[in-house]
Design a protein around this motif. Structure first.
Motif, PDB file in Angstrom:
ATOM      1  N   UNK A 103       0.833  -1.198   0.000  1.00 29.03           N
ATOM      2  CA  UNK A 103       0.000   0.000   0.000  1.00 29.03           C
ATOM      3  C   UNK A 103       0.871   1.252   0.000  1.00 29.03           C
ATOM      4  N   UNK A 104       1.922   1.261   0.811  1.00 30.19           N
ATOM      5  CA  UNK A 104       2.806   2.420   0.867  1.00 30.19           C
ATOM      6  C   UNK A 104       3.549   2.622  -0.449  1.00 30.19           C
ATOM      7  N   UNK A 105       3.899   1.525  -1.104  1.00 34.48           N
ATOM      8  CA  UNK A 105       4.595   1.632  -2.386  1.00 34.48           C
ATOM      9  C   UNK A 105       3.736   2.327  -3.429  1.00 34.48           C
ATOM     10  N   UNK A 106       2.442   2.113  -3.363  1.00 33.40           N
ATOM     11  CA  UNK A 106       1.546   2.697  -4.363  1.00 33.40           C
ATOM     12  C   UNK A 106       1.050   4.086  -3.982  1.00 33.40           C
ATOM     13  N   UNK A 107       1.227   4.476  -2.717  1.00 28.33           N
ATOM     14  CA  UNK A 107       0.689   5.766  -2.276  1.00 28.33           C
ATOM     15  C   UNK A 107       1.744   6.747  -1.797  1.00 28.33           C
ATOM     16  N   UNK A 108       2.938   6.265  -1.456  1.00 27.77           N
ATOM     17  CA  UNK A 108       3.970   7.154  -0.900  1.00 27.77           C
ATOM     18  C   UNK A 108       4.496   8.111  -1.968  1.00 27.77           C
ATOM     19  N   UNK A 109       4.941   9.280  -1.492  1.00 33.81           N
ATOM     20  CA  UNK A 109       5.486  10.298  -2.388  1.00 33.81           C
ATOM     21  C   UNK A 109       6.809  10.808  -1.833  1.00 33.81           C
ATOM     22  N   UNK A 110       7.705  11.154  -2.740  1.00 35.69           N
ATOM     23  CA  UNK A 110       8.979  11.766  -2.394  1.00 35.69           C
ATOM     24  C   UNK A 110       9.077  13.077  -3.166  1.00 35.69           C
ATOM     25  N   UNK A 111       9.196  14.172  -2.434  1.00 37.97           N
ATOM     26  CA  UNK A 111       9.206  15.518  -3.041  1.00 37.97           C
ATOM     27  C   UNK A 111       7.943  15.766  -3.857  1.00 37.97           C
TER      28      UNK A 111
END
Length: 206
Positions: free
Chosen positions: A179-187
């Motif tokens: 879930x985090x892989x599909x929703x996480x953002x960097x900058x």
């Protein structure tokens, strides 16, 4: 049998002058016609223009651009591999169906309380196995790539629908990594876009 006629002196002089004549200078339109993939660039510009004219308040926003990149990331990763197939003169119609089958198989394991690493390994093995079948049918079975991959498309799509019972499968708790892989953002940019960029760079270096 008559002897071959030798070219006259005047004809030889004319041919030499024609060979020394400089090539005609191409105009701007002719040079544009030599640009590779110009039609695709034109189609992209046309689509962007339609979006700017019809919905200018939402199309040209940063959030919309990020959404487009995020949605295109998954398909983009597949197109990198398909590009090598096309460069080699082949064709693969089954990439989308194989992606669906691998996704359904992985999420089926998720519903049975398997961890994220098992899901990832399962998806990779399903994709590898389907690709191996395609390669064996084409290389050793001497089947036409169009027919072999079309058959795999139908088989993978049917198996995916059978396994999912034509229902949407959701990743439940215990697989927060997926879930985090599909929703996480960097900058402000989704991680999926960075993964896509790395795959494109790796494909370009090959």
């Amino acid at each position: 049998m008559s002897e071959p006629r030798l070219p006259s002196v005047d004809e030889q002089v004319r041919v030499e002058k024609q060979a020394r004549k400089p090539a005609a200078v191409e105009g701007p339109l002719a040079r544009l016609g030599n640009v590779p993939h110009l039609g695709l660039v034109f189609a992209l510009v046309l689509l962007a223009a339609v979006g700017l004219v019809t919905v200018p308040d939402t199309f040209a926003t940063a959030s919309n651009m990020v959404s487009i990149l995020s949605l295109a990331a998954t398909i983009g990763v597949i197109t990198v591999g398909a590009t090598f197939v096309i460069i080699g003169g082949g064709i693969d119609l089954s990439v989308g169906a194989i992606m669906a089958l691998a996704s359904v198989w992985a999420t089926t394991l998720a519903t049975q309380s398997y961890g994220p690493f098992v899901m990832i390994v399962c998806a990779v093995l399903v994709g590898t196995g389907a690709g191996l079948v395609n390669g064996l049918l084409i290389s050793y079975g001497r089947m036409v790539p169009f027919i072999a991959t079309l058959a795999m498309l139908v088989a993978a799509r049917g198996l995916a629908q059978r396994m999912s019972d034509r229902r949407t499968q959701l990743v439940q708790q215990g697989n927060e990594m997926i879930v985090e892989l599909s929703t996480s953002r960097v900058l402000g940019i989704p991680v999926l876009v960075y993964i896509f960029a790395l795959v494109v760079i790796a494909g370009g270096c090959c």
